[in-house]
Enzyme design. Structure first.
Site, PDB file in Angstrom:
ATOM      1  CB  CYS A 190     -20.470 -12.031  80.051  1.00  0.00           C
ATOM      2  SG  CYS A 190     -20.256 -10.784  78.607  1.00  0.00           S
ATOM      3  NE  ARG A 248     -16.295   5.803  87.016  1.00  0.00           N
ATOM      4  CZ  ARG A 248     -15.064   5.359  87.505  1.00  0.00           C
ATOM      5  NH1 ARG A 248     -14.072   4.925  86.412  1.00  0.00           N
ATOM      6  NH2 ARG A 248     -14.511   4.957  88.635  1.00  0.00           N
ATOM      7  CD  GLU A 267     -23.924 -10.643  75.395  1.00  0.00           C
ATOM      8  OE1 GLU A 267     -23.107 -10.930  76.612  1.00  0.00           O
ATOM      9  OE2 GLU A 267     -24.199  -9.537  75.166  1.00  0.00           O
ATOM     10  CG  ASN A 311     -15.860  -9.398  76.751  1.00  0.00           C
ATOM     11  OD1 ASN A 311     -16.213 -10.559  77.101  1.00  0.00           O
ATOM     12  ND2 ASN A 311     -16.631  -8.597  77.337  1.00  0.00           N
ATOM     13  CB  SER A 368     -24.284  -7.213  82.149  1.00  0.00           C
ATOM     14  OG  SER A 368     -23.077  -6.684  82.127  1.00  0.00           O
ATOM     15  CG  HIS A 374     -16.440 -11.606  82.596  1.00  0.00           C
ATOM     16  ND1 HIS A 374     -16.497 -12.299  81.270  1.00  0.00           N
ATOM     17  CD2 HIS A 374     -17.151 -10.454  82.546  1.00  0.00           C
ATOM     18  CE1 HIS A 374     -17.122 -11.434  80.301  1.00  0.00           C
ATOM     19  NE2 HIS A 374     -17.411 -10.371  81.001  1.00  0.00           N
ATOM     20  CB  THR A 396     -20.611  -1.537  83.540  1.00  0.00           C
ATOM     21  OG1 THR A 396     -19.346  -0.849  83.471  1.00  0.00           O
ATOM     22  CG2 THR A 396     -21.526  -1.183  82.615  1.00  0.00           C
TER      23      THR A 396
END
Lengths: 135, 348, 381
Positions: free
Chosen positions: B113, B201, B81, B268, B298, B236, B203
């Protein structure tokens, strides 16, 4: 830089492709259309392995235009295992640890970008051998 | 989903830049405190690095381990990305650099991701169907976050690559893979924006946890397996807590997951994260180990895989470069140098 | 048999010439040379200019300068040979006199560098190296010199600070040249404090880029008029295999050695008969190599010779008697002609406080493409 010119350098930049003269055996980097020694046109593509030794190195603090974002960088002369000497930056090493005689291997990094909308030139730099460069 | 023919990993490789920013330096600049110094750091790409150079090195390492003629690759697929070119596939440059062109398909994948694991599923299908002897897939990123945002603590840089080929030549054979995908806007970046937006949150439960839970439990059901059947599980890893929490919920022992959560060492690495953790696990894996890989992207979705390690691993692994070398190396930089390297300083 | 007579010289001040553009400078110097010999109307004009449009300035300056100087219909040639442009312009003029059907040719070397930011200037200079493999990979002449200086220090086991004596010599003479850019003495403290460019090369090891123009008016030798003009006795240009690796790793400039041998042979003059020298001091590294390659010091000994004062007026091999590129100032395409004009003043006895006693013969050499090209002239009374 012009797009076609950036493209034309890709084989030598990304894969260290040069030429070998079928006539006299001269090895050259990058590719040429005629042998600089015997002028023959019978040249074969020769990919260099990418291993070599640093024969001269300097730390650059004042760079020509386009390279300022990489200062301070190490500019070196690397003698490839096969013989030819290449002018290239060293990377993945601190200036204090860059010495004449150190063994290095080729890695691909950003060399220069043509502003924010031109082509990116990826090409060879050399990193200390055995440190995650090409095995 | 299972391929008709046995498919597996014939070589893997990773790459993480050497520079490290202590997360506490972000605290120092943005909050005036350094309480957490030394607890975690993230990888920072140098001024001559980007997603493409990271992918190239990971690809070269994977190819060296696989020890195949790159001309036999029928596809080179990387997910990211943080593409240096918004239009022009990073995969074409990687494929060129490793000598796979012109007869290989090369294209970039995008799913926040997890595009690397999608490419892995497609690669398994290409090989498993007999369409290709070998395919390379991978994921790499040099993620950016808004300075001072919570995401900045973890946005790292790194990538991993895998050569998929016949099961008989593999160090780890694929048993099956599942996907679970929904239309969930938990984290996204609008066209032209430099930094992403996220639902804070939101996520968590509706995004990360739900999708990984669903993809993995479906995989368990399809294979008739449970957490006790796996030597290690790699999830992940956007931060250190999430993968451990989902692991517990799915019934995995912490010790089978924690060694391969690399976030405290490299941050990450987004499209590289789950794959790099997986590659790191393969550095240690032994013949007979069953390993779970579950990604999360996501938008949202999760891909889950079960691999079984073969007898080939010990000898084959020697031909590559251990991922632990890149994960463990560290050249510290401070916030100012990091900001310079990440292009956060306005130069014009 | 002389190749030509030099009947007029002209020089502008070297430095930051904000009010004057490329052709203005060329016209000032060219006009001054013409003014010294008003009865001579050249039918040929050769202009040496290194950058040659690389930074957006006038290309084909000879064609445009001819109009500026009101020369009428003339043969006008623009020469671009990197930093050897001035020397090559002179050599081209000699060829015009030999077979071009000309009786008199005006040679002008000119450069404008100060309009551009230093990093763009360095990139333009880097295009005089291998533009693809060197310039394109972050190398420029200063960086090549840094590489070479490191090699020189390691190979010959000399203290890097000994290089000081080369710029110090140049400055010693420039302090007495009112047209010089850096007309002041260089102290060791100043040299030591100087900023690093490419380790171990510092700012004080580099000739300062500047604006300037110099000119010489040539006439065919053996004319019926008086024979007291300075003459060009020998001329040679040699180009060898390119690549910054050669001077850096071999610590020698074969083009320089060969070119000097040919020019001396043609002039029937021996090296130790030369009264004064102009050696290409674009930086301390190339200056040391040039001194040794010409034969004025053994390999690795140039710095020691400089320290002993051998290159000062009064020493064994006086050089840079008007400051050299280092202190007079380096306008790359012009420097080769400044060297000649300054040598003419020496041989005429017009060098003022820097006059070399009984100056009869001068050897002038400029280098291009980091030593791959060497152009040498021998001048004499």
């Amino acid at each position: 830089m012009q797009i076609a010119r950036a493209w034309r350098q890709q084989a030598s930049n990304l894969r260290l492709i040069g030429s070998e003269c079928r006539g006299c055996g001269q090895l050259m980097f990058p590719e040429r259309v005629r042998c600089p020694k015997c002028r023959s046109v019978e040249l074969a593509s020769h990919p260099y392995v990418g291993r070599g030794e640093v024969c001269a190195v300097t730390t650059v603090y004042e760079a020509p235009h386009g390279f300022g974002d990489q200062v301070p960088y190490l500019a070196a002369l690397v003698r490839l295992e096969e013989g030819p000497v290449v002018a290239a930056m060293l990377t993945d090493v601190d200036p204090a640890d860059a010495t004449v005689g150190m063994r290095v291997t080729m890695v691909t990094r950003r060399i220069i970008a043509d502003g924010s909308d031109g082509p990116i030139v990826y090409g060879y730099k050399f990193a200390p051998e055995g440190e995650g460069g090409q095995p | 989903m299972k391929p008709d023919r046995a498919v597996g990993i014939v070589g893997y490789g990773g790459y993480v830049p050497r520079f490290r920013l202590d997360a506490a330096d972000i605290d120092r600049v943005w909050k005036g405190t350094e309480r957490s110094r030394g607890r975690s750091c993230k990888a920072v790409p140098g001024p001559d690095e980007d997603t493409t150079t990271i992918a190239i090195q990971a690809a070269r390492n994977a190819l060296a381990m696989a020890a195949i003629d790159p001309g036999l690759l029928r596809a080179v697929w990387f997910g990211t990305e943080s593409k240096p070119y918004a239009v022009k596939p990073t995969s074409t440059i990687v494929a060129d650099a490793i000598g796979a062109l012109p007869r290989a398909n090369a294209a970039d994948w995008e799913f926040a991701c997890k595009p690397g694991t999608e490419a892995m599923q497609a690669a398994a299908a290409m090989v498993g169907s007999g369409m290709a002897p070998y395919v390379m897939c991978g994921g790499a990123d040099t993620a950016q976050a808004r300075p001072g945002d919570i995401l900045e603590y973890n946005t790292g840089a790194g990538g991993a690559a895998f050569v998929l080929g016949p099961g008989a030549e593999s160090i780890a054979v694929l048993e099956a893979s599942t996907s679970y995908v929904t239309n969930t806007p938990d984290f996204f970046r609008r066209e032209g924006q430099p930094y992403p937006s996220h639902g804070q949150r939101f996520t968590g439960q509706p995004a990360y946890f739900r999708h990984i839970r669903e993809s993995v439990t479906t995989l368990f059901d399809e294979l008739g397996l449970g957490p006790e059947d796996f030597a290690f599980a790699v999830f992940h890893q956007p931060n250190f807590q999430f993968p451990l929490r989902i692991a517990t919920r799915l019934g995995f022992e912490r010790k089978r997951v924690e060694p391969y959560v690399l976030t405290n060492l490299v941050g990450n690495t987004y499209s590289g994260a789950a794959l790099l953790g997986f590659a790191r696990a393969l550095d240690d894996a032994q013949s007979g180990d069953r390993v779970l890989l579950a990604s999360y992207g996501s938008g949202a979705g999760s891909d889950a895989f079960s691999f079984v390690v073969t007898d080939e691993i010990a000898e084959t692994r020697e031909r590559g470069v251990p991922v632990r070398f890149y994960v463990e190396r560290s050249t510290p930089v401070d916030y100012a140098v990091y900001a310079r390297y990440r292009g956060k300083l306005r130069l014009s | 048999m002389a190749l030509a007579e030099i009947v007029g010289v002209g020089r502008t001040r070297t430095g930051e010439q904000w009010d004057l553009g490329l052709l203005d400078l060329a016209a000032e110097a060219g006009g001054a040379a013409l003014d010294e010999a008003r009865s001579i109307a050249p039918s040929g004009l050769v202009v040496g200019n290194a950058l040659h449009g690389a930074l957006g300035d006038q290309r084909n300056p000879a064609t445009y300068l001819a109009s500026r100087l009101g020369l009428g219909p003339v043969e006008a040639i623009s020469v671009a040979d990197d930093e050897a442009s001035g020397g090559t312009a002179l050599r081209s003029a000699l060829a015009l006199l030999a077979f071009g059907g000309h009786e008199a040719v005006l040679v002008v070397g000119v450069e404008k560098t100060c309009d551009s930011p230093p990093d763009e200037l360095e990139a333009a200079r880097a295009s005089g190296l291998d533009v693809v493999r060197e310039g394109g990979f972050g190398f420029g002449p200063a960086i090549a010199a840094g590489l070479g200086m490191g090699q020189y220090v390691a190979r010959f086991g000399v203290d890097r600070d000994l290089f000081y004596h080369l710029p110090a010599t140049a400055h010693h003479h420039a302090a007495r040249n009112p047209l010089a850019f850096f007309a002041w003495t260089l102290t060791f403290e100043q040299y030591k404090r100087s900023g690093m460019v490419a380790e171990p090369l510092t700012v004080c090891d580099q000739a300062p880029m500047c604006d300037g123009a110099a000119a010489v008016l040539l006439r065919k030798a053996g004319s019926s008029r008086s024979g007291s003009h300075v003459k060009v006795l020998g001329s040679s240009s040699v180009s060898v295999t390119t690549g910054i690796d050669r001077p850096v790793l071999d610590l020698a400039l074969p083009a320089s050695t060969m070119s000097v041998a040919k020019a001396l042979s043609q002039s029937k003059v021996a090296l130790d008969e030369i009264s004064c020298f102009e050696v290409h001091d674009a930086n301390s590294f190339i200056a040391a190599l040039a001194i040794e390659s010409i034969g004025l010091a053994d390999a690795g000994q140039a710095l020691l010779s400089a320290e002993l004062g051998e290159f000062r007026v009064g020493g064994t091999y006086p050089m840079w008697t008007f400051g050299g590129n280092k202190a007079r100032g380096h306008a790359p395409g012009a420097s080769g002609v400044y060297q000649v004009a300054e040598s003419v003043l020496q041989l005429r006895g017009d060098a003022g406080e820097n006059q070399v006693q009984d100056a009869r013969l001068a050897l002038v050499q400029s280098l291009g493409s980091f030593g791959a090209t060497a152009v040498t002239h021998v001048l004499g009374q």
